[in-house]
Design a protein around this motif. Structure first.
Motif, PDB file in Angstrom:
ATOM      1  N   LEU A  34      -1.393 -39.797  33.470  1.00 30.55           N
ATOM      2  CA  LEU A  34      -2.280 -38.772  32.909  1.00 30.55           C
ATOM      3  C   LEU A  34      -2.966 -38.003  34.028  1.00 30.55           C
ATOM      4  O   LEU A  34      -3.110 -36.781  33.937  1.00 30.55           O
ATOM      5  CB  LEU A  34      -3.314 -39.404  31.973  1.00 30.55           C
ATOM      6  N   GLY A  35      -3.361 -38.690  35.086  1.00 29.22           N
ATOM      7  CA  GLY A  35      -3.960 -38.024  36.238  1.00 29.22           C
ATOM      8  C   GLY A  35      -2.986 -37.058  36.886  1.00 29.22           C
ATOM      9  O   GLY A  35      -3.342 -35.916  37.207  1.00 29.22           O
ATOM     10  N   ASP A  36      -1.744 -37.503  37.075  1.00 27.04           N
ATOM     11  CA  ASP A  36      -0.721 -36.634  37.662  1.00 27.04           C
ATOM     12  C   ASP A  36      -0.458 -35.403  36.790  1.00 27.04           C
ATOM     13  O   ASP A  36      -0.208 -34.317  37.300  1.00 27.04           O
ATOM     14  CB  ASP A  36       0.596 -37.391  37.860  1.00 27.04           C
ATOM     15  N   LEU A  37      -0.495 -35.603  35.470  1.00 26.76           N
ATOM     16  CA  LEU A  37      -0.251 -34.499  34.533  1.00 26.76           C
ATOM     17  C   LEU A  37      -1.509 -33.681  34.254  1.00 26.76           C
ATOM     18  O   LEU A  37      -1.444 -32.681  33.546  1.00 26.76           O
ATOM     19  CB  LEU A  37       0.317 -35.048  33.218  1.00 26.76           C
ATOM     20  N   GLU A  38      -2.638 -34.138  34.807  1.00 23.00           N
ATOM     21  CA  GLU A  38      -3.937 -33.492  34.599  1.00 23.00           C
ATOM     22  C   GLU A  38      -4.285 -33.382  33.118  1.00 23.00           C
ATOM     23  O   GLU A  38      -4.705 -32.338  32.622  1.00 23.00           O
ATOM     24  CB  GLU A  38      -3.984 -32.126  35.288  1.00 23.00           C
ATOM     25  N   LEU A  39      -4.101 -34.509  32.422  1.00 21.13           N
ATOM     26  CA  LEU A  39      -4.403 -34.593  30.999  1.00 21.13           C
ATOM     27  C   LEU A  39      -5.420 -35.693  30.743  1.00 21.13           C
ATOM     28  O   LEU A  39      -5.409 -36.720  31.414  1.00 21.13           O
ATOM     29  CB  LEU A  39      -3.142 -34.933  30.197  1.00 21.13           C
ATOM     30  N   THR A  40      -6.259 -35.480  29.748  1.00 15.38           N
ATOM     31  CA  THR A  40      -7.094 -36.559  29.250  1.00 15.38           C
ATOM     32  C   THR A  40      -6.256 -37.358  28.250  1.00 15.38           C
ATOM     33  O   THR A  40      -5.203 -36.891  27.790  1.00 15.38           O
ATOM     34  CB  THR A  40      -8.349 -36.021  28.546  1.00 15.38           C
ATOM     35  N   ALA A  41      -6.730 -38.526  27.888  1.00 12.99           N
ATOM     36  CA  ALA A  41      -6.015 -39.339  26.903  1.00 12.99           C
ATOM     37  C   ALA A  41      -5.913 -38.610  25.565  1.00 12.99           C
ATOM     38  O   ALA A  41      -4.874 -38.663  24.897  1.00 12.99           O
ATOM     39  CB  ALA A  41      -6.719 -40.683  26.725  1.00 12.99           C
ATOM     40  N   VAL A  42      -6.952 -37.896  25.176  1.00  9.64           N
ATOM     41  CA  VAL A  42      -6.947 -37.158  23.907  1.00  9.64           C
ATOM     42  C   VAL A  42      -5.935 -36.012  23.961  1.00  9.64           C
ATOM     43  O   VAL A  42      -5.197 -35.779  22.997  1.00  9.64           O
ATOM     44  CB  VAL A  42      -8.366 -36.637  23.582  1.00  9.64           C
ATOM     45  N   LEU A  65      -4.094 -36.518  14.129  1.00 17.39           N
ATOM     46  CA  LEU A  65      -4.982 -37.097  15.134  1.00 17.39           C
ATOM     47  C   LEU A  65      -6.193 -37.782  14.507  1.00 17.39           C
ATOM     48  O   LEU A  65      -7.017 -38.355  15.210  1.00 17.39           O
ATOM     49  CB  LEU A  65      -5.464 -36.011  16.108  1.00 17.39           C
ATOM     50  N   HIS A  66      -6.304 -37.680  13.178  1.00 17.63           N
ATOM     51  CA  HIS A  66      -7.416 -38.276  12.435  1.00 17.63           C
ATOM     52  C   HIS A  66      -8.760 -37.761  12.958  1.00 17.63           C
ATOM     53  O   HIS A  66      -9.672 -38.536  13.260  1.00 17.63           O
ATOM     54  CB  HIS A  66      -7.383 -39.803  12.487  1.00 17.63           C
ATOM     55  N   CYS A  67      -8.843 -36.430  13.087  1.00 16.66           N
ATOM     56  CA  CYS A  67     -10.102 -35.851  13.556  1.00 16.66           C
ATOM     57  C   CYS A  67     -10.376 -34.544  12.824  1.00 16.66           C
ATOM     58  O   CYS A  67      -9.545 -34.028  12.083  1.00 16.66           O
ATOM     59  CB  CYS A  67     -10.077 -35.641  15.072  1.00 16.66           C
ATOM     60  N   ASP A  68     -11.544 -34.029  13.055  1.00 18.51           N
ATOM     61  CA  ASP A  68     -12.002 -32.795  12.441  1.00 18.51           C
ATOM     62  C   ASP A  68     -11.243 -31.592  13.021  1.00 18.51           C
ATOM     63  O   ASP A  68     -10.939 -31.587  14.212  1.00 18.51           O
ATOM     64  CB  ASP A  68     -13.508 -32.670  12.730  1.00 18.51           C
ATOM     65  N   PRO A  69     -10.945 -30.578  12.210  1.00 22.07           N
ATOM     66  CA  PRO A  69     -10.265 -29.385  12.733  1.00 22.07           C
ATOM     67  C   PRO A  69     -10.991 -28.730  13.912  1.00 22.07           C
ATOM     68  O   PRO A  69     -10.340 -28.200  14.821  1.00 22.07           O
ATOM     69  CB  PRO A  69     -10.212 -28.446  11.527  1.00 22.07           C
ATOM     70  N   SER A  70     -12.320 -28.786  13.946  1.00 21.65           N
ATOM     71  CA  SER A  70     -13.042 -28.182  15.073  1.00 21.65           C
ATOM     72  C   SER A  70     -12.765 -28.932  16.374  1.00 21.65           C
ATOM     73  O   SER A  70     -12.723 -28.334  17.452  1.00 21.65           O
ATOM     74  CB  SER A  70     -14.549 -28.132  14.794  1.00 21.65           C
ATOM     75  N   THR A  71     -12.533 -30.230  16.264  1.00 25.07           N
ATOM     76  CA  THR A  71     -12.180 -31.023  17.444  1.00 25.07           C
ATOM     77  C   THR A  71     -10.803 -30.620  17.950  1.00 25.07           C
ATOM     78  O   THR A  71     -10.576 -30.492  19.162  1.00 25.07           O
ATOM     79  CB  THR A  71     -12.211 -32.527  17.114  1.00 25.07           C
ATOM     80  N   VAL A  72      -9.866 -30.380  17.031  1.00 25.54           N
ATOM     81  CA  VAL A  72      -8.523 -29.957  17.427  1.00 25.54           C
ATOM     82  C   VAL A  72      -8.578 -28.579  18.080  1.00 25.54           C
ATOM     83  O   VAL A  72      -7.837 -28.312  19.027  1.00 25.54           O
ATOM     84  CB  VAL A  72      -7.557 -29.966  16.227  1.00 25.54           C
ATOM     85  N   THR A  73      -9.461 -27.727  17.617  1.00 22.12           N
ATOM     86  CA  THR A  73      -9.608 -26.408  18.250  1.00 22.12           C
ATOM     87  C   THR A  73     -10.010 -26.586  19.706  1.00 22.12           C
ATOM     88  O   THR A  73      -9.444 -25.933  20.598  1.00 22.12           O
ATOM     89  CB  THR A  73     -10.653 -25.556  17.496  1.00 22.12           C
ATOM     90  N   PHE A  74     -10.948 -27.472  19.981  1.00 19.02           N
ATOM     91  CA  PHE A  74     -11.377 -27.747  21.350  1.00 19.02           C
ATOM     92  C   PHE A  74     -10.210 -28.270  22.188  1.00 19.02           C
ATOM     93  O   PHE A  74      -9.966 -27.813  23.304  1.00 19.02           O
ATOM     94  CB  PHE A  74     -12.538 -28.754  21.340  1.00 19.02           C
ATOM     95  N   ASP A  77      -7.629 -25.535  22.760  1.00 17.79           N
ATOM     96  CA  ASP A  77      -8.099 -24.581  23.779  1.00 17.79           C
ATOM     97  C   ASP A  77      -7.735 -25.081  25.168  1.00 17.79           C
ATOM     98  O   ASP A  77      -7.238 -24.312  26.009  1.00 17.79           O
ATOM     99  CB  ASP A  77      -9.616 -24.399  23.690  1.00 17.79           C
ATOM    100  N   ARG A  78      -7.975 -26.370  25.427  1.00 17.26           N
ATOM    101  CA  ARG A  78      -7.686 -26.939  26.752  1.00 17.26           C
ATOM    102  C   ARG A  78      -6.183 -26.964  27.032  1.00 17.26           C
ATOM    103  O   ARG A  78      -5.746 -26.651  28.136  1.00 17.26           O
ATOM    104  CB  ARG A  78      -8.250 -28.372  26.882  1.00 17.26           C
ATOM    105  N   LEU A  79      -5.400 -27.328  26.023  1.00 24.75           N
ATOM    106  CA  LEU A  79      -3.945 -27.367  26.206  1.00 24.75           C
ATOM    107  C   LEU A  79      -3.380 -25.961  26.417  1.00 24.75           C
ATOM    108  O   LEU A  79      -2.461 -25.766  27.222  1.00 24.75           O
ATOM    109  CB  LEU A  79      -3.268 -28.043  25.008  1.00 24.75           C
ATOM    110  N   GLN A  80      -3.948 -24.987  25.724  1.00 27.05           N
ATOM    111  CA  GLN A  80      -3.495 -23.606  25.900  1.00 27.05           C
ATOM    112  C   GLN A  80      -3.901 -23.092  27.279  1.00 27.05           C
ATOM    113  O   GLN A  80      -3.119 -22.408  27.943  1.00 27.05           O
ATOM    114  CB  GLN A  80      -4.057 -22.715  24.794  1.00 27.05           C
ATOM    115  N   ASP A  81      -5.105 -23.433  27.733  1.00 21.00           N
ATOM    116  CA  ASP A  81      -5.548 -23.037  29.079  1.00 21.00           C
ATOM    117  C   ASP A  81      -4.613 -23.583  30.152  1.00 21.00           C
ATOM    118  O   ASP A  81      -4.416 -22.953  31.189  1.00 21.00           O
ATOM    119  CB  ASP A  81      -6.976 -23.533  29.361  1.00 21.00           C
TER     120      ASP A  81
END
Length: 147
Positions: A34-42, A65-74, A77-81
């Motif tokens: 994950l560090g090499d790929l510069e990704l968080t676990a989420v 992902l069993h989470c709120d849609p606003s969390t997926v937006t966040f 955003d990071r994955l798109q960046d």
């Protein structure tokens, strides 16, 4: 449902402890990847859930992902960046956005999958053991009971 005996309850605790331990160990084994790929676990989990052959909507991704849609937006955003996904209006439902892996996202997902296969404890089990574990875990997480 019948009341559990102390022995049965103890066994449930032992199994759950093993499940938690395996999850912790898998996360530790993948930390450098994950560090090499510069990704968080989420973020890695989100990439894992985006099938290359089927672009989910943001709402479907949130459900998987069993989470709120606003969390997926966040997260999106990071994955798109990072250039790993795109989000586009769903032609079948203009109120929804679909998530698609980019070429870089597909490559990153493959690297993550390769690390999971080669580094996770499940990847070290034989095919028959993996099928047995899959059957048991599927049964354990099933929302339909046959009792």
């Amino acid at each position: 449902m019948a009341e559990r005996t102390g022995v049965e309850e103890s066994l449930v605790y032992e199994v759950l402890d093993l499940v938690f331990t395996m999850a912790d160990q898998t996360n530790a084994l993948l930390a450098d990847t994950l560090g090499d790929l510069e990704l968080t676990a989420v973020q890695a989990k989100a990439l894992w859930k985006i099938e290359p052959s089927a672009s989910p909507t943001m709402r479907q991704l949130a459900a998987s992902l069993h989470c709120d849609p606003s969390t997926v937006t966040f997260i999106a955003d990071r994955l798109q960046d990072k250039g790993l996904i795109t989000r586009e209006i769903d032609p079948a439902n203009r109120r929804a956005k679909i998530v698609t892996l980019t070429e870089l996202g597909l490559t990153t997902r493959h690297q993550l999958a390769a690390a999971m296969v080669t580094r996770s404890h499940v990847g070290r089990l034989g095919p028959a053991e993996q099928r047995q574990l899959k059957r048991l875990l599927t049964r354990a997480v099933s929302t339909h009971t046959t009792e």
